[in-house]
Scaffold this motif. Sequence first.
Motif, mmCIF file in Angstrom:
data_model
loop_
_atom_site.group_PDB
_atom_site.id
_atom_site.type_symbol
_atom_site.label_atom_id
_atom_site.label_comp_id
_atom_site.label_asym_id
_atom_site.label_seq_id
_atom_site.Cartn_x
_atom_site.Cartn_y
_atom_site.Cartn_z
ATOM 1 N N ASN A 1 -42.281 -11.378 68.824
ATOM 2 C CA ASN A 1 -41.519 -11.066 67.614
ATOM 3 C C ASN A 1 -42.045 -9.782 66.998
ATOM 4 O OD1 ASN A 1 -43.782 -11.606 65.833
ATOM 5 N ND2 ASN A 1 -43.375 -13.776 66.139
ATOM 6 N N ALA A 2 -41.359 -9.322 65.944
ATOM 7 C CA ALA A 2 -41.813 -8.172 65.167
ATOM 8 C C ALA A 2 -42.249 -8.690 63.802
ATOM 9 C CB ALA A 2 -40.671 -7.180 65.006
ATOM 10 N N SER A 3 -43.270 -8.070 63.243
ATOM 11 C CA SER A 3 -43.738 -8.543 61.938
ATOM 12 C C SER A 3 -44.343 -7.414 61.121
ATOM 13 C CB SER A 3 -44.764 -9.658 62.126
ATOM 14 O OG SER A 3 -45.904 -9.150 62.790
ATOM 15 N N GLY A 4 -44.496 -7.686 59.840
ATOM 16 C CA GLY A 4 -45.175 -6.771 58.936
ATOM 17 C C GLY A 4 -46.637 -7.185 58.850
ATOM 18 N N GLY A 5 -47.542 -6.234 59.070
ATOM 19 C CA GLY A 5 -48.977 -6.545 59.071
ATOM 20 C C GLY A 5 -49.554 -6.517 57.665
ATOM 21 N N GLU B 1 -45.260 -10.173 47.269
ATOM 22 C CA GLU B 1 -45.071 -11.219 48.287
ATOM 23 C C GLU B 1 -45.993 -10.990 49.491
ATOM 24 O OE1 GLU B 1 -40.420 -12.348 47.214
ATOM 25 O OE2 GLU B 1 -40.837 -10.764 48.676
ATOM 26 N N TYR B 2 -46.139 -9.726 49.901
ATOM 27 C CA TYR B 2 -47.101 -9.438 50.986
ATOM 28 C C TYR B 2 -48.501 -9.911 50.568
ATOM 29 C CZ TYR B 2 -43.934 -6.352 53.725
ATOM 30 O OH TYR B 2 -42.926 -5.849 54.494
ATOM 31 N N ARG B 3 -48.856 -9.598 49.319
ATOM 32 C CA ARG B 3 -50.191 -9.972 48.841
ATOM 33 C C ARG B 3 -50.345 -11.503 48.826
ATOM 34 N NH1 ARG B 3 -50.281 -7.267 44.219
ATOM 35 N NH2 ARG B 3 -50.155 -9.030 42.794
ATOM 36 N N ALA C 1 -49.849 -11.489 59.341
ATOM 37 C CA ALA C 1 -48.582 -10.790 59.571
ATOM 38 C C ALA C 1 -47.456 -11.715 59.145
ATOM 39 C CB ALA C 1 -48.443 -10.425 61.048
ATOM 40 N N VAL C 2 -46.331 -11.119 58.742
ATOM 41 C CA VAL C 2 -45.199 -11.937 58.301
ATOM 42 C C VAL C 2 -43.918 -11.501 58.995
ATOM 43 C CG1 VAL C 2 -44.927 -10.475 56.216
ATOM 44 C CG2 VAL C 2 -43.851 -12.737 56.276
ATOM 45 N N GLY C 3 -43.140 -12.486 59.396
ATOM 46 C CA GLY C 3 -41.872 -12.193 60.062
ATOM 47 C C GLY C 3 -40.853 -13.294 59.804
ATOM 48 N N THR D 1 -44.806 -3.874 63.074
ATOM 49 C CA THR D 1 -43.867 -2.749 62.989
ATOM 50 C C THR D 1 -43.932 -2.014 61.658
ATOM 51 O OG1 THR D 1 -42.159 -4.263 62.238
ATOM 52 C CG2 THR D 1 -42.204 -3.777 64.596
ATOM 53 N N ASP D 2 -44.623 -2.595 60.704
ATOM 54 C CA ASP D 2 -44.767 -1.966 59.384
ATOM 55 C C ASP D 2 -45.939 -2.650 58.697
ATOM 56 O OD1 ASP D 2 -42.338 -4.018 59.414
ATOM 57 O OD2 ASP D 2 -43.434 -4.271 57.540
ATOM 58 N N LEU D 3 -46.397 -2.057 57.602
ATOM 59 C CA LEU D 3 -47.585 -2.607 56.937
ATOM 60 C C LEU D 3 -47.270 -3.106 55.535
ATOM 61 C CD1 LEU D 3 -50.343 -0.040 57.977
ATOM 62 C CD2 LEU D 3 -49.919 -2.304 58.950
HETATM 63 N N1 HPA Z 1 -41.533 -8.699 56.866
HETATM 64 C C1 HPA Z 1 -40.772 -9.671 57.412
HETATM 65 N N2 HPA Z 1 -40.282 -9.587 58.634
HETATM 66 C C2 HPA Z 1 -40.552 -8.491 59.348
HETATM 67 C C3 HPA Z 1 -41.330 -7.455 58.845
HETATM 68 C C4 HPA Z 1 -41.834 -7.564 57.513
HETATM 69 O O1 HPA Z 1 -42.527 -6.673 56.982
HETATM 70 N N3 HPA Z 1 -41.423 -6.502 59.803
HETATM 71 C C5 HPA Z 1 -40.712 -6.960 60.862
HETATM 72 N N4 HPA Z 1 -40.194 -8.163 60.595
#
Ligand code: HPA
Length: 271
Positions: A110-114, A195-197, A206-208, A232-234
């Motif tokens: 998957n892709a997620s935000g770190g 929300e990230y915090r 990481a969140v996805g 894919t993003d921070l």
């Molecule tokens: N948040 C949630 N889902 C995601 C993100 C994110 O930053 N990047 C890729 N999928």
Amino acid sequence: MLQKIKETAEFLQGKVTSRPKIAIILGTGLGDLVSHIENKIEIPYTEIPNFPVSTVEGHSGKLIFGQLGGKEIMAMQGRFHYYEGYDMKEVTFPVRVMKAFGIETLFLSNASGGMNPSFEVGDLMLITDHINCFPEHPLHGKNYDELGPRFPDMSEPYARDLIQLAIEIGKENNVKLQKGVYVGTSGPTFETPAEYRRFYLMGGDAVGMSTVPEVIVAKHGGMRVFGISVITDLGVVGRIENVSHEEVQKAAAAAQPHMTFIMKEVIKRSN
Ligand code: HPA
């Protein structure tokens, strides 16, 4: 539901002679693994009875049978996301079908935000655990004992031996691998800085918007799971920038060769 699962599994068993024990769910921009699959038989979701149909750009929606790393596999190109409007029973239906078909191990990406400050865009994170923040649980409601226990154990959601194997493969081949906890949330909004915090303070790295429902259902059915997330993003305090779907896909595409390599090697060397 039991009847639908059986019907779909039998349809697939009638379509292919192979009986893979491995299934792969390919996430955002990570469909390139497909080009490594040999002797492909492709079945569009639209032809599979009871299958929902994928709608999001970048998800073409088909089931692929073939060989990868010398093993028979079944791959899902395009998954069903909760934010598209499917309910959790639909999101996880393919995993039920996999189990009925005879799949024992599920690989997913998957892709997620770190959120972990040591992460960089483009990193690969071996998923060691998850936190379910979806508003609906895939096992909510009547339990079918034929599918799994009412109260499933979740003490080892991601197979430790496969994580260890991936770490060894990464070391041997100089591929940088992070490890961490994936927070699954409904989306479709990316997170606000607060929300990230929150997700980081909660214990997430990481969140996805995927994976957790499929993993819960796979574990319910007694399957082994291995997952990799591409950052894919921070969502790191002080380093948060705009995020768009295009940027997520671009970062995922750049990380694709390493992702493909690790997945393929783990599949090849796993037992
Ligand atoms: N948040 C949630 N889902 C995601 C993100 C994110 O930053 N990047 C890729 N999928």
